[in-house]
Design a protein around this motif. Structure first.
Motif, mmCIF file in Angstrom:
data_model
loop_
_atom_site.group_PDB
_atom_site.id
_atom_site.type_symbol
_atom_site.label_atom_id
_atom_site.label_comp_id
_atom_site.label_asym_id
_atom_site.label_seq_id
_atom_site.Cartn_x
_atom_site.Cartn_y
_atom_site.Cartn_z
ATOM 1 N N CYS A 108 0.742 -1.343 -0.134
ATOM 2 C CA CYS A 108 0.429 0.193 -0.198
ATOM 3 C C CYS A 108 0.423 1.522 -0.253
ATOM 4 N N ILE A 109 1.953 1.525 0.698
ATOM 5 C CA ILE A 109 2.988 2.767 0.146
ATOM 6 C C ILE A 109 3.236 2.632 -0.768
ATOM 7 N N PRO A 110 3.073 2.380 -1.889
ATOM 8 C CA PRO A 110 4.349 3.491 -3.062
ATOM 9 C C PRO A 110 2.454 3.757 -3.138
ATOM 10 N N ALA A 111 1.423 3.417 -2.857
ATOM 11 C CA ALA A 111 0.679 3.500 -3.441
ATOM 12 C C ALA A 111 -0.012 5.463 -3.364
ATOM 13 N N VAL A 112 0.597 5.510 -1.805
ATOM 14 C CA VAL A 112 0.097 6.992 -0.999
ATOM 15 C C VAL A 112 1.154 7.911 -1.397
ATOM 16 N N PHE A 113 2.682 7.023 -1.987
ATOM 17 C CA PHE A 113 3.646 8.650 -2.245
ATOM 18 C C PHE A 113 3.369 8.899 -3.421
ATOM 19 N N LEU A 114 2.486 7.439 -4.656
ATOM 20 C CA LEU A 114 2.218 8.130 -5.989
ATOM 21 C C LEU A 114 0.929 9.351 -5.886
ATOM 22 N N THR A 115 0.432 9.121 -5.024
ATOM 23 C CA THR A 115 -0.879 10.030 -5.009
ATOM 24 C C THR A 115 -0.355 11.114 -4.578
ATOM 25 N N ALA A 116 0.826 11.406 -3.194
ATOM 26 C CA ALA A 116 1.017 12.205 -3.342
ATOM 27 C C ALA A 116 2.011 13.236 -4.106
ATOM 28 N N SER A 137 1.782 20.616 3.275
ATOM 29 C CA SER A 137 0.582 19.627 3.481
ATOM 30 C C SER A 137 0.620 18.014 3.377
ATOM 31 N N LEU A 138 0.865 17.615 2.189
ATOM 32 C CA LEU A 138 0.741 16.712 0.758
ATOM 33 C C LEU A 138 1.929 15.531 1.104
ATOM 34 N N ILE A 139 2.575 16.385 1.204
ATOM 35 C CA ILE A 139 4.150 15.482 1.755
ATOM 36 C C ILE A 139 3.908 15.251 2.956
ATOM 37 N N VAL A 140 3.784 16.137 4.262
ATOM 38 C CA VAL A 140 3.862 16.084 5.179
ATOM 39 C C VAL A 140 2.712 14.767 5.911
ATOM 40 N N GLY A 141 1.753 14.813 5.403
ATOM 41 C CA GLY A 141 0.352 14.117 5.727
ATOM 42 C C GLY A 141 0.634 12.835 5.022
ATOM 43 N N SER A 142 1.176 13.154 3.797
ATOM 44 C CA SER A 142 1.382 11.348 3.247
ATOM 45 C C SER A 142 2.311 10.445 3.808
ATOM 46 N N SER A 143 3.531 11.416 4.287
ATOM 47 C CA SER A 143 5.028 10.449 4.791
ATOM 48 C C SER A 143 4.552 10.139 6.667
ATOM 49 N N LEU A 144 3.337 11.469 7.577
ATOM 50 C CA LEU A 144 2.758 11.027 8.822
ATOM 51 C C LEU A 144 3.003 9.824 8.556
ATOM 52 N N PHE A 145 1.022 9.645 7.585
ATOM 53 C CA PHE A 145 0.466 8.424 7.645
ATOM 54 C C PHE A 145 1.933 7.045 7.561
ATOM 55 N N ASN A 146 2.157 7.351 6.775
ATOM 56 C CA ASN A 146 3.122 6.219 6.011
ATOM 57 C C ASN A 146 3.602 5.355 7.385
ATOM 58 N N ALA A 147 4.610 6.320 8.373
ATOM 59 C CA ALA A 147 5.458 6.451 9.067
ATOM 60 C C ALA A 147 4.341 6.134 10.155
ATOM 61 N N SER A 148 4.201 6.689 11.185
ATOM 62 C CA SER A 148 2.895 6.384 11.855
ATOM 63 C C SER A 148 2.564 5.151 11.539
ATOM 64 N N LEU A 149 1.895 5.219 10.398
ATOM 65 C CA LEU A 149 0.764 3.253 10.933
ATOM 66 C C LEU A 149 2.060 1.904 10.890
ATOM 67 N N SER A 150 3.137 2.043 10.516
ATOM 68 C CA SER A 150 3.840 1.773 10.206
ATOM 69 C C SER A 150 5.170 1.331 11.764
ATOM 70 N N ILE A 151 4.505 1.825 12.298
ATOM 71 C CA ILE A 151 4.347 2.116 13.589
ATOM 72 C C ILE A 151 3.609 1.303 14.474
ATOM 73 N N ALA A 152 2.405 1.390 13.578
ATOM 74 C CA ALA A 152 1.544 1.055 14.968
ATOM 75 C C ALA A 152 1.484 -0.442 14.446
ATOM 76 N N LEU A 153 1.573 -1.072 13.377
ATOM 77 C CA LEU A 153 2.335 -2.039 13.476
ATOM 78 C C LEU A 153 3.138 -2.720 13.820
ATOM 79 N N ALA A 154 4.406 -2.549 13.485
ATOM 80 C CA ALA A 154 5.464 -3.114 14.417
ATOM 81 C C ALA A 154 5.643 -3.617 15.538
ATOM 82 N N VAL A 155 5.011 -2.543 16.099
ATOM 83 C CA VAL A 155 4.650 -1.889 17.785
ATOM 84 C C VAL A 155 3.472 -3.059 18.161
ATOM 85 N N PRO A 156 3.197 -4.036 18.209
ATOM 86 C CA PRO A 156 2.005 -4.831 19.270
ATOM 87 C C PRO A 156 1.676 -4.168 20.522
ATOM 88 N N PRO A 157 0.484 -4.270 21.628
ATOM 89 C CA PRO A 157 -0.017 -3.537 22.597
ATOM 90 C C PRO A 157 0.184 -4.615 23.786
#
Length: 333
Positions: A108-116, A137-157
């Protein structure tokens, strides 16, 4: 309808553009293609829709994996202990759903950056102002989206610290998506602000954008508020999440089971508090509304986006270049 036109090829041969999109008042395949993707083979509206389906397919695969391997994890986890609801992110937290979801999310990550990138290209080349703010706003938003969701997936609660970091990852994912949507709202106001009263589809487009952005920002603020609401240390368990089934130690005890027969079975569970009272775990109405909005908003936008936003005003094509072209070095043997 636009008449066919000829373009000059570097070798001297003519290039013929696509035929008129609408012939004799009838729809053609090219007409449908132009509605969906504009004058270019790839439109940011379509890449957004592509990401939308890829991302929610990832969620669906994660849920199926969790239900097959660890159905009890749906109600016995630290997210239900903290928020007393069946949050959608539960599917990412079990084993082996987490590595499977992480693998699919990389697609999914390439689709986000391609859209941005496509939106940034439009912002750089259109006639509207505030280009730097819009691109940021487009670059920061897409980068924050990808980085934050990657952290959420990498760190289980699996414990208190990881649960807080995991939840913050999802919260800032929503914030990044909202910042990205803000860039699109600014694009509409600067480029198509005069079309608001004349075009009903344009109204639907901007109302969908604004509504979705507001929902994302409110969901982010709500998650931050919930994290500040209480001390979750006595509530959260220490979970060995890499086992099947997962082993939980400490924290509030969860008692539950599945009711009904497949495919209509539903979890029924409650938290057994220290004083002996029962706190039921309920459906996450806020999360369901957020997911529904996030699924359908890109679909509405792709069919209502104003024509001026759909067409960036440039077509990038690849053609054969003669080796003797002036000013172009040849690296071919």
């Amino acid at each position: 309808p636009r008449s066919p036109a000829l373009l000059a090829h570097p070798s001297g041969r003519p290039l013929k553009m696509a035929a008129a999109p609408c012939e004799n008042g009838k729809w053609s395949k090219d007409q449908v293609r132009r509605i969906l993707v504009g004058d270019t083979p790839l439109s940011p509206c379509v890449t957004t829709l592509m990401f939308d389906f890829m991302f929610f397919a990832t969620i669906g695969i994660a849920w199926c994996t969790t239900l097959i391997f660890q159905p009890d994890f749906v109600y016995d986890n630290n997210i239900t202990r903290m928020f007393k609801s069946y949050n959608i992110c539960i599917s990412f937290d079990s084993w082996p759903a987490r590595p499977i979801a992480a693998a699919f999310f990389t697609l999914c990550i390439p689709a986000v950056f391609l859209t941005a990138a496509l939106h940034v290209f439009k912002a750089h080349n259109d006639s509207a102002g505030h280009k730097m703010a819009r691109k940021l706003s487009l670059i920061v938003g897409s980068s924050l989206f990808n980085a934050s969701l990657s952290i959420a997936l990498a760190v289980p609660p699996d414990d208190h610290t990881k649960a807080i970091l995991h939840t913050l990852g999802f919260a800032f994912t929503l914030l990044g998506y909202g910042i990205f949507k803000t860039g699109l709202i600014a694009e509409y106001l600067l480029v198509c602000g005069q079309e608001w009263r004349a075009d009903s589809k344009s109204k639907v487009y901007i109302c969908t954008l604004v509504s979705h952005a507001c929902v994302l920002f409110m969901a982010f603020a709500f998650l931050i508020y919930l994290l500040q609401l209480k001390d979750y240390r006595p509530i959260v368990a220490r979970i060995q999440g890499d086992r099947i089934p997962a082993v939980a130690e400490g924290g509030v005890q969860v008692v539950g089971s599945w009711k009904g027969s497949f495919p209509f079975s539903m979890p029924s569970a409650y938290l057994l508090e220290d004083d002996g009272s029962h706190t039921p775990i309920q459906a996450d109405g806020t999360g369901i509304f957020l997911i529904t909005m996030t699924i359908f908003a890109p679909i509405v936008e792709v069919f209502t986006v104003p024509r001026r936003l759909l067409s960036p005003g440039a077509v990038i094509s690849y053609v054969e270049m003669p080796e003797s072209a002036a000013g172009i070095p040849s690296f071919m043997p």
